[in-house]
Design a protein around this motif. Structure first.
Motif, PDB file in Angstrom:
ATOM      1  N   SER A 114       0.856  -1.112   0.089  1.00 51.42           N
ATOM      2  CA  SER A 114       0.192   0.109   0.044  1.00 51.42           C
ATOM      3  C   SER A 114       0.700   1.511  -0.018  1.00 51.42           C
ATOM      4  CB  SER A 114      -0.793   0.148   1.212  1.00 51.42           C
ATOM      5  OG  SER A 114       0.080  -0.022   2.377  1.00 51.42           O
ATOM      6  N   GLU A 115       2.209   0.957   0.077  1.00 55.04           N
ATOM      7  CA  GLU A 115       2.971   2.480   0.191  1.00 55.04           C
ATOM      8  C   GLU A 115       3.923   2.212  -1.014  1.00 55.04           C
ATOM      9  OE1 GLU A 115       5.050   2.830   4.021  1.00 55.04           O
ATOM     10  OE2 GLU A 115       3.730   1.441   4.711  1.00 55.04           O
ATOM     11  N   VAL A 116       4.676   3.203  -1.196  1.00 48.16           N
ATOM     12  CA  VAL A 116       5.751   3.427  -2.337  1.00 48.16           C
ATOM     13  C   VAL A 116       7.042   3.077  -1.905  1.00 48.16           C
ATOM     14  CG1 VAL A 116       6.658   4.646  -4.413  1.00 48.16           C
ATOM     15  CG2 VAL A 116       4.232   5.159  -3.518  1.00 48.16           C
ATOM     16  N   THR A 117       7.690   2.238  -2.540  1.00 46.19           N
ATOM     17  CA  THR A 117       9.223   1.891  -2.074  1.00 46.19           C
ATOM     18  C   THR A 117      10.082   2.534  -3.052  1.00 46.19           C
ATOM     19  OG1 THR A 117       8.591  -0.281  -1.280  1.00 46.19           O
ATOM     20  CG2 THR A 117      10.985   0.129  -1.967  1.00 46.19           C
ATOM     21  N   ILE A 118      10.942   3.283  -2.734  1.00 44.81           N
ATOM     22  CA  ILE A 118      11.688   4.078  -3.674  1.00 44.81           C
ATOM     23  C   ILE A 118      13.163   3.407  -3.795  1.00 44.81           C
ATOM     24  CG2 ILE A 118      12.690   6.482  -4.263  1.00 44.81           C
ATOM     25  CD1 ILE A 118      10.503   7.466  -2.777  1.00 44.81           C
ATOM     26  N   ILE A 119      13.620   3.141  -4.966  1.00 48.92           N
ATOM     27  CA  ILE A 119      14.749   2.425  -5.149  1.00 48.92           C
ATOM     28  C   ILE A 119      15.680   3.456  -6.314  1.00 48.92           C
ATOM     29  CG2 ILE A 119      16.161   0.532  -6.203  1.00 48.92           C
ATOM     30  CD1 ILE A 119      13.238  -1.185  -5.567  1.00 48.92           C
ATOM     31  N   MET A 120      16.765   3.546  -5.719  1.00 40.90           N
ATOM     32  CA  MET A 120      17.614   4.277  -6.770  1.00 40.90           C
ATOM     33  C   MET A 120      18.884   3.613  -7.380  1.00 40.90           C
ATOM     34  SD  MET A 120      19.745   8.263  -5.826  1.00 40.90           S
ATOM     35  CE  MET A 120      20.818   7.515  -4.462  1.00 40.90           C
ATOM     36  N   MET A 121      19.079   3.552  -8.263  1.00 38.41           N
ATOM     37  CA  MET A 121      20.102   2.839  -9.081  1.00 38.41           C
ATOM     38  C   MET A 121      21.144   3.983  -9.340  1.00 38.41           C
ATOM     39  SD  MET A 121      18.417  -0.060  -9.340  1.00 38.41           S
ATOM     40  CE  MET A 121      19.473  -0.907 -10.473  1.00 38.41           C
ATOM     41  N   ALA A 122      22.218   3.237  -8.882  1.00 32.09           N
ATOM     42  CA  ALA A 122      23.324   4.044  -9.289  1.00 32.09           C
ATOM     43  C   ALA A 122      24.655   3.103  -9.801  1.00 32.09           C
ATOM     44  CB  ALA A 122      24.047   4.588  -7.901  1.00 32.09           C
ATOM     45  N   ILE A 143      15.315  -5.504 -13.054  1.00 32.49           N
ATOM     46  CA  ILE A 143      14.781  -5.472 -11.752  1.00 32.49           C
ATOM     47  C   ILE A 143      13.267  -5.287 -11.789  1.00 32.49           C
ATOM     48  CG2 ILE A 143      14.795  -4.323  -9.397  1.00 32.49           C
ATOM     49  CD1 ILE A 143      17.852  -4.006  -9.950  1.00 32.49           C
ATOM     50  N   ALA A 144      12.553  -4.285 -12.513  1.00 32.71           N
ATOM     51  CA  ALA A 144      11.448  -3.847 -12.598  1.00 32.71           C
ATOM     52  C   ALA A 144      10.451  -5.103 -12.868  1.00 32.71           C
ATOM     53  CB  ALA A 144      11.305  -2.553 -13.702  1.00 32.71           C
ATOM     54  N   GLY A 145      11.185  -5.819 -13.898  1.00 33.28           N
ATOM     55  CA  GLY A 145      10.241  -7.049 -14.563  1.00 33.28           C
ATOM     56  C   GLY A 145      10.344  -7.972 -13.467  1.00 33.28           C
ATOM     57  N   LYS A 146      11.412  -8.078 -12.543  1.00 28.66           N
ATOM     58  CA  LYS A 146      11.418  -9.158 -11.589  1.00 28.66           C
ATOM     59  C   LYS A 146      10.253  -8.541 -10.411  1.00 28.66           C
ATOM     60  CE  LYS A 146      14.895 -12.061 -12.003  1.00 28.66           C
ATOM     61  NZ  LYS A 146      14.905 -13.427 -12.009  1.00 28.66           N
ATOM     62  N   LEU A 147      10.156  -7.383 -10.016  1.00 22.75           N
ATOM     63  CA  LEU A 147       9.264  -7.118  -9.017  1.00 22.75           C
ATOM     64  C   LEU A 147       7.865  -7.190  -9.475  1.00 22.75           C
ATOM     65  CD1 LEU A 147      11.179  -3.939  -7.605  1.00 22.75           C
ATOM     66  CD2 LEU A 147      10.858  -6.229  -6.696  1.00 22.75           C
ATOM     67  N   LYS A 148       7.924  -6.786 -10.927  1.00 26.95           N
ATOM     68  CA  LYS A 148       6.243  -7.014 -11.532  1.00 26.95           C
ATOM     69  C   LYS A 148       5.965  -8.357 -11.371  1.00 26.95           C
ATOM     70  CE  LYS A 148       3.732  -6.241 -15.948  1.00 26.95           C
ATOM     71  NZ  LYS A 148       3.620  -6.345 -17.260  1.00 26.95           N
ATOM     72  N   ALA A 149       6.810  -9.298 -11.601  1.00 28.89           N
ATOM     73  CA  ALA A 149       6.469 -10.863 -11.587  1.00 28.89           C
ATOM     74  C   ALA A 149       6.000 -11.392 -10.237  1.00 28.89           C
ATOM     75  CB  ALA A 149       7.542 -11.690 -12.342  1.00 28.89           C
ATOM     76  N   LYS A 150       6.563 -10.486  -9.237  1.00 24.88           N
ATOM     77  CA  LYS A 150       6.140 -10.800  -7.729  1.00 24.88           C
ATOM     78  C   LYS A 150       4.702 -10.167  -7.177  1.00 24.88           C
ATOM     79  CE  LYS A 150      10.872 -11.689  -6.188  1.00 24.88           C
ATOM     80  NZ  LYS A 150      11.778 -11.311  -5.165  1.00 24.88           N
ATOM     81  N   GLY A 151       4.043  -9.576  -8.280  1.00 22.87           N
ATOM     82  CA  GLY A 151       2.943  -8.803  -7.915  1.00 22.87           C
ATOM     83  C   GLY A 151       2.985  -7.224  -7.385  1.00 22.87           C
ATOM     84  N   ARG A 152       3.963  -6.770  -7.721  1.00 22.68           N
ATOM     85  CA  ARG A 152       4.103  -5.239  -7.538  1.00 22.68           C
ATOM     86  C   ARG A 152       3.964  -4.485  -8.751  1.00 22.68           C
ATOM     87  NH1 ARG A 152       5.589  -3.347  -2.294  1.00 22.68           N
ATOM     88  NH2 ARG A 152       5.846  -5.267  -1.040  1.00 22.68           N
ATOM     89  N   LYS A 153       3.723  -3.124  -8.602  1.00 22.74           N
ATOM     90  CA  LYS A 153       3.519  -2.340  -9.700  1.00 22.74           C
ATOM     91  C   LYS A 153       4.264  -1.184  -9.760  1.00 22.74           C
ATOM     92  CE  LYS A 153      -0.175   0.283 -11.984  1.00 22.74           C
ATOM     93  NZ  LYS A 153      -1.401   1.287 -11.914  1.00 22.74           N
ATOM     94  N   GLY A 176      -1.158   4.925  -8.254  1.00 24.37           N
ATOM     95  CA  GLY A 176      -1.342   3.595  -7.518  1.00 24.37           C
ATOM     96  C   GLY A 176      -0.212   2.699  -7.798  1.00 24.37           C
ATOM     97  N   PHE A 177       1.062   3.177  -7.936  1.00 27.46           N
ATOM     98  CA  PHE A 177       2.122   2.510  -8.298  1.00 27.46           C
ATOM     99  C   PHE A 177       2.937   2.412  -6.887  1.00 27.46           C
ATOM    100  CE2 PHE A 177       1.986   4.773 -12.352  1.00 27.46           C
ATOM    101  CZ  PHE A 177       2.389   3.573 -13.096  1.00 27.46           C
ATOM    102  N   ASN A 178       3.377   0.998  -6.682  1.00 27.77           N
ATOM    103  CA  ASN A 178       4.039   0.762  -5.073  1.00 27.77           C
ATOM    104  C   ASN A 178       5.492   0.810  -5.367  1.00 27.77           C
ATOM    105  OD1 ASN A 178       4.017  -1.933  -6.201  1.00 27.77           O
ATOM    106  ND2 ASN A 178       2.174  -2.369  -4.704  1.00 27.77           N
ATOM    107  N   VAL A 179       6.162   0.880  -6.312  1.00 27.87           N
ATOM    108  CA  VAL A 179       7.773   0.873  -6.405  1.00 27.87           C
ATOM    109  C   VAL A 179       7.945   1.939  -7.302  1.00 27.87           C
ATOM    110  CG1 VAL A 179       9.812  -0.497  -6.840  1.00 27.87           C
ATOM    111  CG2 VAL A 179       7.895  -1.773  -5.758  1.00 27.87           C
ATOM    112  N   LEU A 180       8.770   2.726  -7.003  1.00 32.63           N
ATOM    113  CA  LEU A 180       9.583   3.663  -7.879  1.00 32.63           C
ATOM    114  C   LEU A 180      10.856   3.512  -8.068  1.00 32.63           C
ATOM    115  CD1 LEU A 180       9.409   6.622  -9.513  1.00 32.63           C
ATOM    116  CD2 LEU A 180       9.858   7.627  -7.364  1.00 32.63           C
ATOM    117  N   ILE A 181      11.663   3.298  -9.106  1.00 29.36           N
ATOM    118  CA  ILE A 181      12.796   2.927  -9.363  1.00 29.36           C
ATOM    119  C   ILE A 181      13.362   4.116 -10.259  1.00 29.36           C
ATOM    120  CG2 ILE A 181      14.614   1.404 -10.339  1.00 29.36           C
ATOM    121  CD1 ILE A 181      12.488  -0.931 -10.409  1.00 29.36           C
ATOM    122  N   LEU A 182      14.332   4.733  -9.868  1.00 31.71           N
ATOM    123  CA  LEU A 182      15.118   5.852 -10.217  1.00 31.71           C
ATOM    124  C   LEU A 182      16.347   5.450 -10.937  1.00 31.71           C
ATOM    125  CD1 LEU A 182      14.859   8.317  -7.021  1.00 31.71           C
ATOM    126  CD2 LEU A 182      13.070   7.971  -8.867  1.00 31.71           C
TER     127      LEU A 182
END
Length: 449
Positions: free
Chosen positions: A100-108, A122-132, A184-190
């Motif tokens: 229900s919350e947004v997890t913020i991941i920063m790629m460096a 990584i986005a594909g992996k998380l999507k496969a686990k049911g995340r958006k 409604g996204f719950n993961v943000l990857i920068l």
């Protein structure tokens, strides 16, 4: 393949240990001296090697080992356990907030390490686990970086948030978070910008992004092919920006593999994933115990089974099994098998995961077994057949063979040879399934060839 040279050297050392009935302290020291040289040649950090050898030696010269029934194997077990410990002992996952919350991941990472591609993986992996997940294009400096992320995001079925290359990365990150929360996204990857080398400007930009948005996880992408340099990069990013985990890319390349053995010990940060190819599916969870098994030439059967389960259609596999029992599988089944094998990384990838196979099949033997060009020609032969010919190989007479050879661009002798091999395979499979059936219980895993 990563670690191939190291694996070969270590196996030679252990072969000598196994041949001895009793081990002396001198035997252990001689063996560990060779292990030390093998690790240094694999570009493992000198400090890490020194501590590793010291730890193994302390355990290996104990009375329990020296007087054991099989001291050689006990030393190998100690080396395996210490390798696992060196790489982190336990598998580490990306820490995510509640759905229900947004997890913020920063790629460096530095430019050229494969950061943008890894971000999409990584986005594909998380999507496969049911995340958006939502990808944010924060690299406004490298030409085509935004477009690359958009193309890869589309392939993964993941939305990409972009504001062009005229806005500051900090502003893009802030706007992306607002977009994620309102849609409604719950993961943000920068996906942040890299440089050819570490500089203050890049470090400051990452620090600014962290100050502007509440980053939960900072993941560093490093190129395994840069060896010891990858470890130095990880240490510097850890000190200056702060990282929570590492993704090692290009571990399938011609690399000595030392980075995988040094990064955890030097930076104190876990390896989360390893990139084993350029395809968006070529990202594997990092398991220290499985990697240790690969390094010691013991294979990685668990990863192979997981790959098979992810890529092999269960219904097709059952249907294929029935066809094999009756020697009725056709050229359509052959094409399906080739597709499944490709999805699993190809036959060379499969062989390298089998215990002892990679070490035994070296040089010309392995190359001839995994001749990709030969496999492509065989596939071209099948694709030159009509649907009825593929379904019923018995229809293929000399005139049809002429047409097939012309369509595939090969000599008719090659068509004859391939069809003959195919017929022999059908007979052999029928015999094999009959033998397995008499043996009673069978396992549920089959290789698709």
């Amino acid at each position: 393949m990563a670690f191939e040279s190291l694996t070969e050297k270590l196996q030679n050392v252990f072969k000598n240990l196994r041949s001895k009935g009793r081990l002396t302290e001198a035997d252990v020291k001689t063996a560990l001296k060779e292990v030390k040289m093998a690790l240094l040649e694999a570009d493992v950090s000198f400090k890490v090697v020194k501590q590793f050898i010291k730890s193994v030696q302390e355990q290996a010269v104990g009375q329990d080992v020296m007087n054991g029934l099989n001291p050689g194997q006990m030393v190998i077990k100690i080396v395996n356990d210490e390798l696992v410990k060196l790489m982190g002992s336990e598998t580490t996952e990306i820490a995510l907030r509640l759905a229900s919350e947004v997890t913020i991941i920063m790629m460096a990472g530095l430019q050229g390490a494969g950061k943008t591609t890894t971000t999409a993986k990584i986005a594909g992996k998380l999507k496969a686990k049911g995340r958006k997940p939502l990808l944010a294009a924060c690299d406004v400096y490298r030409p085509a970086a935004i477009k690359q992320l958009q193309v890869n995001g589309e392939k993964q079925g993941v939305e990409v948030f972009a504001m062009g290359d005229k806005n500051r990365p900090v502003d893009i990150a802030k706007a992306a978070l607002v977009h994620a929360k309102t849609n409604g996204f719950n993961v943000l990857i920068l996906d942040t910008a890299g440089r050819l080398h570490i500089d203050e400007e890049m470090m400051q930009e990452l620090q600014d992004i962290k100050a502007a948005v509440p980053v939960d996880q900072t993941l560093l992408v490093v190129d395994a092919m840069t060896g010891q340099d990858a470890v130095n990069v990880a240490e510097m990013f850890s000190n200056k920006v702060g990282i929570d985990g590492v993704v090692l890319t290009k571990l399938d390349g011609d690399t000595r593999g030392g980075a995988a053995l040094s990064i955890r010990a030097v930076s104190g940060k876990p390896i989360l994933y390893v990139g084993m190819g350029e395809k968006l599916s070529d990202l594997e969870q990092f398991y220290p115990d499985r990697m240790a098994s690969r390094i010691l030439g013991m294979g990685d059967v668990m990863s192979l089974i997981e790959k098979a389960q992810a890529n092999i259609d269960e219904e097709k596999a059952k249907a294929m099994e029935q066809k094999m029992k009756k020697a009725q599988f056709d050229f359509n089944d052959y094409l399906d098998s080739m597709e499944q094998m490709r999805n699993m990384g190809g036959i060379s990838s499969i062989l390298n995961m089998l215990p002892g196979v990679g070490a035994k099949m070296k040089g010309q033997d392995l190359e001839s077994m995994v001749d990709e060009k030969d496999m492509a020609r065989k596939e071209a032969i099948v694709l030159s057949m009509t649907p009825k010919e593929r379904e019923n190989p018995d229809l293929i007479n000399p005139s049809r063979k002429q047409r097939i050879a012309k369509g595939a661009g090969v000599d008719i002798a090659e068509v004859n040879r391939f069809i003959k091999q195919f017929e022999q395979s059908r007979k052999m499979m029928k015999q094999m399934t009959g033998m397995v059936g008499k043996g009673g219980k069978r396992g549920g895993f089959k290789l698709p060839f």
